[in-house]
Design a protein around this motif. Structure first.
Motif, PDB file in Angstrom:
ATOM      1  N   GLU A   1       8.235   3.954 -14.916  1.00 46.66           N
ATOM      2  CA  GLU A   1       7.304   2.749 -15.279  1.00 46.66           C
ATOM      3  C   GLU A   1       6.949   1.762 -14.346  1.00 46.66           C
ATOM      4  N   LEU A   2       7.888   1.631 -13.355  1.00 44.06           N
ATOM      5  CA  LEU A   2       7.668   0.786 -12.424  1.00 44.06           C
ATOM      6  C   LEU A   2       6.725   0.916 -11.415  1.00 44.06           C
TER       7      LEU A   2
ATOM      8  N   GLY B   1       0.712  -0.966   0.000  1.00 45.43           N
ATOM      9  CA  GLY B   1       0.000   0.019  -0.047  1.00 45.43           C
ATOM     10  C   GLY B   1       0.798   1.190  -0.075  1.00 45.43           C
ATOM     11  N   VAL B   2       2.141   1.145   0.308  1.00 44.93           N
ATOM     12  CA  VAL B   2       3.166   2.264   0.378  1.00 44.93           C
ATOM     13  C   VAL B   2       4.420   1.903  -0.552  1.00 44.93           C
ATOM     14  N   CYS B   3       4.820   2.879  -1.267  1.00 40.70           N
ATOM     15  CA  CYS B   3       6.068   2.515  -1.986  1.00 40.70           C
ATOM     16  C   CYS B   3       7.068   3.676  -1.902  1.00 40.70           C
ATOM     17  N   LEU B   4       8.196   3.476  -1.368  1.00 32.06           N
ATOM     18  CA  LEU B   4       9.277   4.560  -1.228  1.00 32.06           C
ATOM     19  C   LEU B   4      10.303   4.236  -2.250  1.00 32.06           C
ATOM     20  N   TYR B   5      10.679   5.288  -3.202  1.00 30.66           N
ATOM     21  CA  TYR B   5      11.375   4.989  -4.422  1.00 30.66           C
ATOM     22  C   TYR B   5      12.383   6.270  -4.656  1.00 30.66           C
ATOM     23  N   ALA B   6      13.413   6.131  -5.069  1.00 30.33           N
ATOM     24  CA  ALA B   6      14.345   7.172  -5.352  1.00 30.33           C
ATOM     25  C   ALA B   6      14.105   7.664  -7.074  1.00 30.33           C
ATOM     26  N   GLY B   7      13.424   8.691  -6.939  1.00 28.58           N
ATOM     27  CA  GLY B   7      12.910   9.126  -8.427  1.00 28.58           C
ATOM     28  C   GLY B   7      14.138   9.324  -9.275  1.00 28.58           C
TER      29      GLY B   7
ATOM     30  N   ALA C   1      11.196   7.676   9.301  1.00 28.54           N
ATOM     31  CA  ALA C   1       9.717   7.974   9.805  1.00 28.54           C
ATOM     32  C   ALA C   1       8.579   7.749   8.645  1.00 28.54           C
ATOM     33  N   GLU C   2       8.655   7.570   7.442  1.00 24.26           N
ATOM     34  CA  GLU C   2       8.079   6.963   6.576  1.00 24.26           C
ATOM     35  C   GLU C   2       7.599   5.542   6.637  1.00 24.26           C
ATOM     36  N   LEU C   3       8.826   4.754   6.723  1.00 25.84           N
ATOM     37  CA  LEU C   3       8.538   3.387   7.053  1.00 25.84           C
ATOM     38  C   LEU C   3       7.693   3.005   8.306  1.00 25.84           C
ATOM     39  N   LEU C   4       8.083   3.554   9.566  1.00 25.02           N
ATOM     40  CA  LEU C   4       7.358   3.357  10.713  1.00 25.02           C
ATOM     41  C   LEU C   4       6.091   3.877  10.591  1.00 25.02           C
ATOM     42  N   ALA C   5       5.891   4.974   9.872  1.00 29.19           N
ATOM     43  CA  ALA C   5       4.294   5.370   9.765  1.00 29.19           C
ATOM     44  C   ALA C   5       3.316   4.367   9.201  1.00 29.19           C
ATOM     45  N   ALA C   6       3.964   3.916   8.106  1.00 27.95           N
ATOM     46  CA  ALA C   6       3.216   2.915   7.235  1.00 27.95           C
ATOM     47  C   ALA C   6       2.968   1.699   8.021  1.00 27.95           C
ATOM     48  N   HIS C   7       3.974   1.284   8.952  1.00 26.52           N
ATOM     49  CA  HIS C   7       4.089  -0.091   9.663  1.00 26.52           C
ATOM     50  C   HIS C   7       2.947   0.251  10.836  1.00 26.52           C
ATOM     51  N   GLU C   8       2.844   1.348  11.414  1.00 29.00           N
ATOM     52  CA  GLU C   8       2.005   1.643  12.322  1.00 29.00           C
ATOM     53  C   GLU C   8       0.608   1.959  11.986  1.00 29.00           C
TER      54      GLU C   8
ATOM     55  N   PRO D   1      -0.311  -0.640  -6.651  1.00 29.65           N
ATOM     56  CA  PRO D   1      -1.768  -0.534  -6.433  1.00 29.65           C
ATOM     57  C   PRO D   1      -2.351   0.809  -6.620  1.00 29.65           C
ATOM     58  N   PRO D   2      -3.341   1.050  -7.612  1.00 20.93           N
ATOM     59  CA  PRO D   2      -4.025   2.379  -7.859  1.00 20.93           C
ATOM     60  C   PRO D   2      -4.142   3.351  -6.591  1.00 20.93           C
ATOM     61  N   ASP D   3      -4.047   3.080  -5.606  1.00 23.25           N
ATOM     62  CA  ASP D   3      -4.559   3.802  -4.406  1.00 23.25           C
ATOM     63  C   ASP D   3      -3.179   3.733  -3.693  1.00 23.25           C
ATOM     64  N   ALA D   4      -2.118   3.201  -3.904  1.00 25.58           N
ATOM     65  CA  ALA D   4      -0.814   3.012  -3.101  1.00 25.58           C
ATOM     66  C   ALA D   4      -0.399   4.636  -2.733  1.00 25.58           C
ATOM     67  N   ARG D   5       0.132   4.823  -1.919  1.00 26.66           N
ATOM     68  CA  ARG D   5       0.818   5.968  -1.558  1.00 26.66           C
ATOM     69  C   ARG D   5       2.120   5.844  -1.952  1.00 26.66           C
ATOM     70  N   LEU D   6       2.771   6.999  -2.637  1.00 30.64           N
ATOM     71  CA  LEU D   6       3.993   6.993  -3.515  1.00 30.64           C
ATOM     72  C   LEU D   6       4.743   8.067  -2.703  1.00 30.64           C
ATOM     73  N   VAL D   7       5.933   7.694  -2.489  1.00 37.99           N
ATOM     74  CA  VAL D   7       6.948   8.702  -1.842  1.00 37.99           C
ATOM     75  C   VAL D   7       8.249   8.713  -2.293  1.00 37.99           C
ATOM     76  N   ASP D   8       8.500   9.857  -3.171  1.00 36.96           N
ATOM     77  CA  ASP D   8       9.930  10.001  -3.807  1.00 36.96           C
ATOM     78  C   ASP D   8      11.214  10.468  -2.682  1.00 36.96           C
TER      79      ASP D   8
END
Length: 249
Positions: A40-41, A28-34, A64-71, A46-53
């Motif tokens: 394209e990846l 549901g969450v994806c962190l990526y280095a833009g 903090a982003e990883l922990l927030a998603a986990h919680e 998922p269409p409703d996933a939270r994307l974080v560059d």
């Protein structure tokens, strides 16, 4: 929930592994280095996933982003270019997740040096010529190299050297390897391996630096130096020899 460190591969979107793509599609969450991971990846998410560059985030902000998603009870895909085992900076993230008690898994990917070898159409290990590959970098502005891992020392082995993060300092690379490999030693640089704008430069230690500078290559490239790059006359591998003893189970 779980954090998945996923190797995105060297650049081409279709070089992510099947497992990597399936995992990405379930998070549901994806962190990526833009700046490194192909856009394209992200279509695999998922269409409703939270994307974080994460290109502009520091380690504390990423954590903090990883922990927030986990919680929040969400699985997280942490996309890294290439393979997480080489120059990916996942160790410091794993250490923080261990401290926080957050579970994580690693999904390997195609490393940049493998994509570069494919672009060159070369096997990096050749019978009777070279059976060792050294993956390394040089110390410049980044973390200093450990004692004994400078190019002058590694070059004494004569093994194939694959340098990451070093294209900007190609003159220094050549100067430090020249005494051990000789001016006629085959060398190659592959920039943006596997991508549509992939660039391949072939030469020797005598001319590769000038080629790199003329092409304007300063990042997203690997430098390879070693005799196996130009090997033509060599003994066939024993693996498929008709004289090899085979055991039938």
């Amino acid at each position: 929930m779980t954090v998945y460190f996923i190797g995105a591969g060297p650049g081409a979107a279709d070089l992510i592994t099947v497992r990597g793509a399936r995992t990405l599609a379930a998070c549901g969450v994806c962190l990526y280095a833009g700046s490194l991971v192909p856009r394209e990846l992200l279509a695999e998410c998922p269409p409703d996933a939270r994307l974080v560059d994460t290109a502009q985030l520091d380690i504390d902000q990423i954590t903090a982003e990883l922990l927030a998603a986990h919680e929040a009870g969400q699985d997280v895909a942490r996309l890294h270019s290439g393979d997480p085992s080489v120059f990916s900076a996942v160790n410091e993230q794993m250490r923080r997740l261990d401290e926080a008690g957050v579970p994580y898994e690693v999904v390997p990917g195609v490393p940049a040096f493998a994509a570069a070898a494919a672009a060159l159409k070369r096997e990096l290990t050749v019978p009777t010529v070279g059976q060792t590959v050294i993956l390394t970098r040089i110390a410049q502005r980044a973390t200093a190299m450990p004692e004994g891992e400078d190019l002058a020392t590694l070059g004494r082995s004569g093994a194939l050297i694959v340098l990451h993060l070093a294209a900007r300092y190609v003159d220094r690379v050549v100067a430090e390897l020249l005494p051990h490999y000789g001016a006629d030693c085959p060398a190659a640089v592959v920039a943006l391996a596997s991508r549509p704008d992939e660039l391949i430069l072939r030469g020797t230690l005598d001319d590769i630096a000038e080629q790199v500078k003329a092409a304007g290559v300063i990042r997203t490239a690997v430098i390879m130096v070693g005799r196996t790059l130009g090997a033509e006359q060599f003994r066939d591998s024993h693996l498929y020899s008709p004289h090899r003893e085979r055991h039938v189970c």
